[in-house]
Design a protein around this motif. Structure first.
Motif, PDB file in Angstrom:
ATOM      1  N   PRO A  14      11.274   7.823  36.873  1.00  0.00           N
ATOM      2  CA  PRO A  14       9.981   7.155  36.735  1.00  0.00           C
ATOM      3  C   PRO A  14       9.452   6.714  38.103  1.00  0.00           C
ATOM      4  O   PRO A  14      10.203   6.253  38.957  1.00  0.00           O
ATOM      5  N   LEU A  15       8.173   6.903  38.283  1.00  0.00           N
ATOM      6  CA  LEU A  15       7.521   6.562  39.538  1.00  0.00           C
ATOM      7  C   LEU A  15       6.918   5.168  39.459  1.00  0.00           C
ATOM      8  O   LEU A  15       6.720   4.621  38.378  1.00  0.00           O
ATOM      9  N   GLN A  16       6.602   4.624  40.616  1.00  0.00           N
ATOM     10  CA  GLN A  16       5.841   3.372  40.662  1.00  0.00           C
ATOM     11  C   GLN A  16       4.469   3.623  40.055  1.00  0.00           C
ATOM     12  O   GLN A  16       3.978   4.748  40.071  1.00  0.00           O
ATOM     13  N   VAL A  17       3.838   2.594  39.525  1.00  0.00           N
ATOM     14  CA  VAL A  17       2.494   2.762  38.975  1.00  0.00           C
ATOM     15  C   VAL A  17       1.561   3.146  40.122  1.00  0.00           C
ATOM     16  O   VAL A  17       1.453   2.425  41.112  1.00  0.00           O
ATOM     17  N   PRO A  18       0.909   4.308  40.009  1.00  0.00           N
ATOM     18  CA  PRO A  18       0.069   4.811  41.095  1.00  0.00           C
ATOM     19  C   PRO A  18      -1.350   4.259  41.054  1.00  0.00           C
ATOM     20  O   PRO A  18      -1.740   3.556  40.115  1.00  0.00           O
ATOM     21  N   SER A  19      -2.122   4.634  42.044  1.00  0.00           N
ATOM     22  CA  SER A  19      -3.537   4.279  42.095  1.00  0.00           C
ATOM     23  C   SER A  19      -4.318   5.182  41.143  1.00  0.00           C
ATOM     24  O   SER A  19      -3.976   6.361  40.991  1.00  0.00           O
ATOM     25  N   VAL A  39      -2.379   2.126  32.734  1.00  0.00           N
ATOM     26  CA  VAL A  39      -1.185   1.934  31.915  1.00  0.00           C
ATOM     27  C   VAL A  39      -1.622   1.452  30.538  1.00  0.00           C
ATOM     28  O   VAL A  39      -2.484   0.577  30.422  1.00  0.00           O
ATOM     29  N   ALA A  40      -1.028   2.053  29.514  1.00  0.00           N
ATOM     30  CA  ALA A  40      -1.293   1.653  28.130  1.00  0.00           C
ATOM     31  C   ALA A  40       0.058   1.400  27.465  1.00  0.00           C
ATOM     32  O   ALA A  40       0.692   2.322  26.973  1.00  0.00           O
ATOM     33  N   GLY A  41       0.509   0.159  27.508  1.00  0.00           N
ATOM     34  CA  GLY A  41       1.831  -0.169  26.983  1.00  0.00           C
ATOM     35  C   GLY A  41       2.884   0.522  27.831  1.00  0.00           C
ATOM     36  O   GLY A  41       2.859   0.437  29.052  1.00  0.00           O
ATOM     37  N   LEU A  46      -3.556   9.592  31.302  1.00  0.00           N
ATOM     38  CA  LEU A  46      -3.973  10.654  32.205  1.00  0.00           C
ATOM     39  C   LEU A  46      -5.219  11.310  31.629  1.00  0.00           C
ATOM     40  O   LEU A  46      -5.393  11.371  30.409  1.00  0.00           O
ATOM     41  N   ARG A  47      -6.088  11.801  32.512  1.00  0.00           N
ATOM     42  CA  ARG A  47      -7.313  12.474  32.099  1.00  0.00           C
ATOM     43  C   ARG A  47      -7.349  13.834  32.763  1.00  0.00           C
ATOM     44  O   ARG A  47      -6.991  13.959  33.941  1.00  0.00           O
ATOM     45  N   PRO A  48      -7.776  14.870  32.061  1.00  0.00           N
ATOM     46  CA  PRO A  48      -7.865  16.182  32.692  1.00  0.00           C
ATOM     47  C   PRO A  48      -8.722  16.122  33.957  1.00  0.00           C
ATOM     48  O   PRO A  48      -9.718  15.398  34.010  1.00  0.00           O
ATOM     49  N   TRP A  55      -5.079  11.392  27.659  1.00  0.00           N
ATOM     50  CA  TRP A  55      -3.901  11.438  26.804  1.00  0.00           C
ATOM     51  C   TRP A  55      -2.869  10.482  27.373  1.00  0.00           C
ATOM     52  O   TRP A  55      -2.957  10.063  28.522  1.00  0.00           O
ATOM     53  N   GLU A  56      -1.910  10.119  26.544  1.00  0.00           N
ATOM     54  CA  GLU A  56      -0.843   9.215  26.969  1.00  0.00           C
ATOM     55  C   GLU A  56       0.401  10.019  27.306  1.00  0.00           C
ATOM     56  O   GLU A  56       0.812  10.887  26.532  1.00  0.00           O
ATOM     57  N   ALA A  57       0.984   9.719  28.451  1.00  0.00           N
ATOM     58  CA  ALA A  57       2.177  10.418  28.926  1.00  0.00           C
ATOM     59  C   ALA A  57       3.297   9.410  29.145  1.00  0.00           C
ATOM     60  O   ALA A  57       3.052   8.287  29.586  1.00  0.00           O
TER      61      ALA A  57
END
Length: 87
Positions: A14-19, A39-41, A46-48, A55-57
């Protein structure tokens, strides 16, 4: 789910929360490429690239793009914008 060379499923650290706007490949959803939105929970939104439905990843299935992948995506986005009549 993504598989390694030996056929085993592989997760990413897992990566740090990005910009927002940072580009990633979601290996848990068919190698989709998207821009980080937030972040959602426990998930990352992510968006195309170029627009579309978010979508949630799961962060452990997301990896940063390589420089070559990033260049390819950025060029495709420029081409898309150019074909639409604006940069």
């Amino acid at each position: 789910m993504p598989e390694g060379d030996d056929g085993a499923l592989t997760r990413h650290e897992p990566l740090q929360v990005p910009s927002p706007g940072t580009l990633f490949r979601d290996t848990g959803h068919g190698d989709r490429v998207g821009e980080f939105r937030g972040v959602a929970g426990p998930y990352w939104s992510l968006r195309p690239v170029g627009g579309g439905v978010e979508w949630e990843a799961e962060p452990e299935w997301v990896r940063a793009l390589t420089p070559a992948e990033r260049l390819s995506v950025e060029n495709a986005l420029r081409n898309l914008r150019s074909s639409r009549g604006g940069l």
